[in-house]
Design a protein around this motif. Structure first.
Motif, short mmCIF file in Angstrom:
data_model
loop_
_atom_site.label_atom_id
_atom_site.label_comp_id
_atom_site.label_asym_id
_atom_site.label_seq_id
_atom_site.Cartn_x
_atom_site.Cartn_y
_atom_site.Cartn_z
N ASN A 174 0.81 -1.23 0.00
CA ASN A 174 0.00 0.00 0.00
C ASN A 174 0.84 1.27 0.00
OD1 ASN A 174 -2.17 -1.64 0.08
ND2 ASN A 174 -2.77 -1.19 2.18
N ASP A 175 2.08 1.16 0.51
CA ASP A 175 2.86 2.39 0.67
C ASP A 175 3.83 2.61 -0.49
OD1 ASP A 175 4.62 0.41 1.02
OD2 ASP A 175 5.10 0.84 3.12
N THR A 176 3.44 2.12 -1.67
CA THR A 176 4.34 2.30 -2.81
C THR A 176 3.59 2.99 -3.97
OG1 THR A 176 6.03 1.08 -3.99
CG2 THR A 176 3.91 0.10 -4.00
N ASP A 177 4.33 3.55 -4.91
CA ASP A 177 3.70 4.16 -6.08
C ASP A 177 3.38 3.02 -7.06
OD1 ASP A 177 3.04 5.39 -8.43
OD2 ASP A 177 4.67 6.85 -8.39
N ALA A 178 2.21 2.43 -6.89
CA ALA A 178 1.87 1.22 -7.63
C ALA A 178 1.90 1.45 -9.15
CB ALA A 178 0.51 0.70 -7.19
N ALA A 179 1.44 2.62 -9.60
CA ALA A 179 1.43 2.88 -11.04
C ALA A 179 2.84 2.81 -11.60
CB ALA A 179 0.81 4.25 -11.31
N GLU A 180 3.80 3.36 -10.87
CA GLU A 180 5.19 3.36 -11.33
C GLU A 180 5.76 1.93 -11.31
OE1 GLU A 180 6.07 6.26 -12.72
OE2 GLU A 180 7.62 4.89 -13.44
#
Ligand SMILES: Cc1cc2nc3c(=O)[nH]c(=O)nc-3n(C[C@H](O)[C@H](O)[C@H](O)COP(=O)(O)OP(=O)(O)OC[C@H]3O[C@@H](n4cnc5c(N)ncnc54)[C@H](O)[C@@H]3O)c2cc1C
Length: 413
Positions: free
Chosen positions: A272-278
């Motif tokens: 959850n704490d990551t830039d998933a799109a990237e």
């Protein structure tokens, strides 16, 4: 007792069809069961298990034949194919459906539709079941009220919150490591609805980040209305609020996952704490050319933010991501499988674990449960099947046996 002629042994002319005829993935496994049997009743399943025990064989199970990695096909096992065990019965007074495990979601919902009811999907319940509207309605296995099973000793028992409750706990999340054979699911159904709509937008690749950021925004996914009104400009194609229905959606799913094709799948719950799109950029923008491959991101929030009921299923995050690599020609096997490996090697570094249903433990192992749940599950496997009669998790070389999976990340790179 099972009569020997009802088994299709390895030297029979019908063996190859019995071995893989009902396996969805056309990338056929190089594994050979000793024989295949298709019982029509729970008693027939129990007899097959007793016979396997006498012969010192493991049993493997096939229900829908849809596991990507063809888990049902195991070396030297007696393959119990449940295609002919058929049960589909709604108790209208209690709203409980009894269904045999080989019933597909589509058949199940066609039947329920005639009674004004629906269920968020079918035969994948053991691993959790990511069904229609999973993010809001929760996991399909949360609607399992009981399971009828044949144990590793060939005994027929019922498992529910009041009877054999530990096995019932395992039946909701153990996946292909469930240490018994389910012959019927008792399911709570819901009222069906007729007003189904969908909107579709297609953008050029260079808009990737804008679109993914917008999609992952909770406000945008809150409802189709908001998506329709707030989507970024520049779409190549827009189709808003088209009338739809469950049968139209099943049709679309069948087109995306055509029969007679070669498949490999993998997946991850992105932290959850990551830039998933990237993190998912490479996956979405480098799909192997000339194939029918697709990548999928699925919002699990708010389901992922709530405390799950006490059951084996316990792995989740806000972002479900899966790759379905689809191709036709054997010559593309290496290109497609190595692309998945490369992409997942990067993605897994930002993941908390994965969903059993779209995994292949022969290729990549990771966390599939919370640690305490995994520990309990592996102990239950040993309690209910200490000899390892029921083939469990198919890891590399099919070695995991009664020990089950380790539930830890094993980074690919
Ligand atoms: C086209 C397609 C679409 C899919 N869509 C979804 C989806 O929307 N959501 C989702 O969550 N998953 C989805 N999946 C994944 C699918 O749910 C899993 O692969 C699941 O294992 C399929 O169940 P099955 O009974 O068909 O598997 P099978 O290949 O028949 O069985 C796989 C293994 O499950 C275990 N098993 C099966 N039946 C029993 C039983 N009766 N008792 C004990 N163990 C048993 C055994 O270990 C068996 O070897 C999809 C797969 C395909 C091919």
């Amino acid at each position: 007792m099972v009569s020997a002629p009802s088994i299709v042994w390895r030297d029979s002319p019908d063996y190859e069809e019995a071995r893989i005829g009902r396996v969805f993935n056309n990338r056929r496994p190089d594994r050979y069961p000793r024989g295949v049997i298709q019982p029509t009743t729970a008693e027939g399943v129990a007899d097959a298990v007793k016979l396997a025990n006498q012969l010192g064989l493991r049993v493997s199970i096939r229900s829908g034949g849809h596991s990507w990695a063809a888990w049902s096909v195991r070396d030297d096992a007696l393959l119990i194919d449940l295609a002919d065990l058929k049960l589909l019965e709604l108790n209208e007074a209690s709203g409980t459906l009894k269904a045999s495990p080989s019933t597909t979601g589509r058949v199940l919902n066609e039947y329920l539709g005639t009674k004004g009811k629906m269920f968020a999907e079918g035969g994948f319940l053991l691993q959790g079941g990511m069904g229609w509207n999973c993010k809001n309605w929760g996991w399909a296995c949360e609607k399992v009220q009981a399971v009828e099973v044949v144990t590793a000793d060939g005994e027929i028992i019922l498992c529910s919150k009041d009877q054999n409750s530990d096995l019932f706990w395992a039946a909701r999340g153990a996946g292909p490591g469930f240490p018994a054979i389910v012959t019927a699911f008792h399911l709570e159904v819901r009222d069906s609805f007729s007003n189904v709509m969908k909107s579709t937008f297609i953008w050029p690749l260079e808009k990737y980040k804008t679109i993914m950021d917008w999609t992952m925004d909770d406000d945008a996914v809150a409802s189709l209305k908001i998506a329709n009104e707030t989507h970024p400009p520049g779409a190549i194609m827009i189709s808003m609020c088209e009338p739809s229905s469950l049968s139209v959606e099943y049709e679309a799913q069948a087109l995306a996952n055509p029969e007679g094709h070669r498949y490999t799948s993998d997946n991850a719950y992105i932290s959850n704490d990551t830039d998933a799109a990237e993190v998912l950029r490479e996956a979405f923008t480098t799909l192997p050319e000339g194939t029918k491959t697709f990548a999928l991101w699925y919002s699990m929030n708010p389901c992922s933010r709530r405390k799950l009921p006490d059951m084996a299923l316990s792995m989740q995050s806000d972002h479900y991501f899966a790759l379905y690599t689809v191709w036709e020609d054997e010559k593309d096997d290496e290109r497609c499988t190595s692309w998945v490996k490369k992409v997942m090697g990067h993605v897994e570094q930002h993941s908390v674990g994965a969903y059993l249903g779209d995994s292949d433990f022969q290729v990549r192992r990771t966390k599939f449960w919370e640690d305490t749940k995994a520990e309990k599950l592996m102990q239950l496997r040993q309690k209910w099947d200490p000899r390892g009669t029921v083939c469990g998790y198919l890891d590399q070389g099919d070695k995991s046996g009664v020990n089950g999976l380790e539930n830890k990340h094993e980074w690919s790179i």
